[in-house]
Design a protein around this motif. Structure first.
Motif, PDB file in Angstrom:
ATOM      1  N   ASP A  61      26.818  51.427  16.352  1.00 27.04           N
ATOM      2  CA  ASP A  61      28.488  50.820  16.215  1.00 27.04           C
ATOM      3  C   ASP A  61      28.813  51.845  14.719  1.00 27.04           C
ATOM      4  N   LYS A  86      23.520  50.425   8.761  1.00 28.85           N
ATOM      5  CA  LYS A  86      23.485  49.898  10.064  1.00 28.85           C
ATOM      6  C   LYS A  86      22.195  50.364  10.808  1.00 28.85           C
ATOM      7  N   ARG A 113      21.940  49.528  23.424  1.00 33.73           N
ATOM      8  CA  ARG A 113      23.129  49.751  22.343  1.00 33.73           C
ATOM      9  C   ARG A 113      22.588  48.524  21.549  1.00 33.73           C
ATOM     10  N   ASP A 150      24.320  46.153  17.870  1.00 31.78           N
ATOM     11  CA  ASP A 150      25.253  45.132  17.740  1.00 31.78           C
ATOM     12  C   ASP A 150      26.646  46.448  16.842  1.00 31.78           C
ATOM     13  N   VAL A 151      27.496  46.300  17.815  1.00 35.01           N
ATOM     14  CA  VAL A 151      28.691  47.829  17.423  1.00 35.01           C
ATOM     15  C   VAL A 151      29.956  46.389  17.759  1.00 35.01           C
ATOM     16  N   SER A 152      30.103  45.498  16.820  1.00 34.83           N
ATOM     17  CA  SER A 152      31.336  44.252  16.363  1.00 34.83           C
ATOM     18  C   SER A 152      32.351  45.841  15.425  1.00 34.83           C
ATOM     19  N   THR A 153      31.606  45.943  14.547  1.00 33.66           N
ATOM     20  CA  THR A 153      32.817  46.781  14.290  1.00 33.66           C
ATOM     21  C   THR A 153      33.057  47.424  14.514  1.00 33.66           C
ATOM     22  N   ALA A 154      32.867  48.607  15.575  1.00 34.93           N
ATOM     23  CA  ALA A 154      33.490  49.075  16.307  1.00 34.93           C
ATOM     24  C   ALA A 154      34.680  48.592  17.116  1.00 34.93           C
ATOM     25  N   GLU A 155      34.511  47.713  17.722  1.00 39.17           N
ATOM     26  CA  GLU A 155      35.209  46.915  18.533  1.00 39.17           C
ATOM     27  C   GLU A 155      36.421  46.335  17.992  1.00 39.17           C
TER      28      GLU A 155
END
Length: 372
Positions: free
Chosen positions: A105, A117, A349, A351-356
């Motif tokens: 992320d 993170k 991967r 959690d990549v919620s910030t990039a999303e």
């Protein structure tokens, strides 16, 4: 649709120095291919400007990443940690080695890889065996981290380097977009074992196509130079190669263009910072959107200027992009995140919620020095 002459480009090159003279010299002398004085000069200029011990010019930034990964020992079946918010070349280079991208992320303050993170994630899934890092979930070795300086804004490198030390990971800086960017007063490219640059036509300086590998390890620099010149043993006429090498040499005629561009780099950067300040002032008066500025630990080259919509306005991103482009103002969204691409769907991967979230709100707007 506006004609090409009416379009304001996203990042057009500017040629206002010695480009024509240097190119004419290459044509007149016949030194247009992979050997010539401009290659040596360009490498020296890059090393001096960035403060590294060695710079090796190559055919493009992707080739630079490929060689960097090979030389640090990435092998078939390894995993390499890569931000999902990056250009596809970062992940492609990992695949070229037979390795697997493991997507991480980003953080909004830098748009780059989030070291804190990442540390939490590695605490959860990684273990050390005989001085190497392994993914408990897949059983594969995690060999390296690639930190990409997004749109020229440096990643927070000190805490990332500490994570790498703790988990025995090699660090490569994908500095393709960050020539002229500094982290805590030092040019990007000085933290990883290798860093890579790109000089594509839309970069801060250009060689048409081209890239470079930076390192502070003289011996590794010699190895990189050898591998990228087909692993040929120097000899006046004989052709003998002692390893499987790569024809990744930058031609002299491209390096000539690069030398002329390097002579103007400070001027380009000054103009781009003035443009960024003007954008910052203009958008400070607009509600629902903000102009992204460099993190407090960095001085950015502002390669591509970034607008971020507020969360509640993310739904209008594509409408704005269409309006800008049909009005003759070239604008684009962030790259499609790597884990959303079909060839990388099955890669591991975190959690990549910030990039999303960043991807859904980001717009790049015209950024070239030519605009001033």
């Amino acid at each position: 649709m506006p004609s090409d002459r009416e379009v304001i480009g996203l990042h057009e090159p500017q040629f206002c120095g010695n480009e024509w003279d240097y190119l004419e010299e290459c044509l007149t002398t016949g030194w247009v291919s992979s050997v010539g004085k401009f290659v040596d000069r360009f490498e020296q200029m890059l090393a001096e400007y960035t403060g590294v011990k060695r710079a090796i010019a190559v055919v493009n930034g992707t080739a630079a990443l490929h060689i960097a990964l090979k030389v640090i020992g990435v092998k078939t079946g390894d995993e390499v940690l890569v931000p999902t918010l990056t250009f596809v070349a970062t992940a492609n280079a990992v695949e070229y080695c037979g390795a697997i991208p493991h997507f991480a992320d980003s953080e909004e303050k830098s748009l780059g890889l989030d070291p804190h993170k990442l540390e939490i994630w590695l605490n959860e899934i990684a273990e050390l065996r005989h001085g190497e890092c392994f993914n408990r979930q897949t059983g594969r070795r995690i060999k390296a981290v690639i930190a990409m300086h997004t749109f020229g804004h440096p990643v927070d490198l000190d805490p990332l380097l500490e994570v790498c030390r703790r988990f025995k990971l090699e660090l490569i800086e994908d500095a393709a977009e960050s020539i002229g960017s500094f982290y805590k007063g030092r040019h990007t490219g000085n933290w990883g074992k290798f860093a890579t640059l790109s000089f594509n036509g839309n970069k801060t300086i250009t060689t048409g196509g081209g890239g470079a590998i930076l390192t502070n390890d003289e011996e590794l620099g010699k190895e990189v130079k050898h591998l990228t010149t087909t692993a040929k043993i120097p000899h006046p006429w004989a052709y003998y190669h002692d390893r499987v090498g790569y024809n990744y040499r930058l031609p002299n005629i491209n390096a000539a263009l690069g030398c002329a561009q390097m002579e103007q780099l400070d001027s380009f950067l000054e103009k781009k910072r003035i443009l960024a300040e003007r954008y910052k002032f203009a958008f400070s008066k607009v509600q629902g959107i903000r102009f992204f500025t460099e993190p407090d630990f960095a001085q950015s080259n502002y390669w591509l200027n970034v607008l971020l919509l507020d969360d509640e306005n993310a739904f209008i991103r594509d409408t704005l992009l269409k309006k800008l482009n049909t009005s003759g103002i070239m604008a684009r969204p962030a790259w499609t995140l790597m884990h959303k691409l079909p060839m990388f769907h099955s890669c591991p991967r975190m959690d990549v919620s910030t990039a999303e979230n960043i991807e859904s709100r980001l717009i790049n707007i015209p950024s070239g020095a030519l605009l001033l």
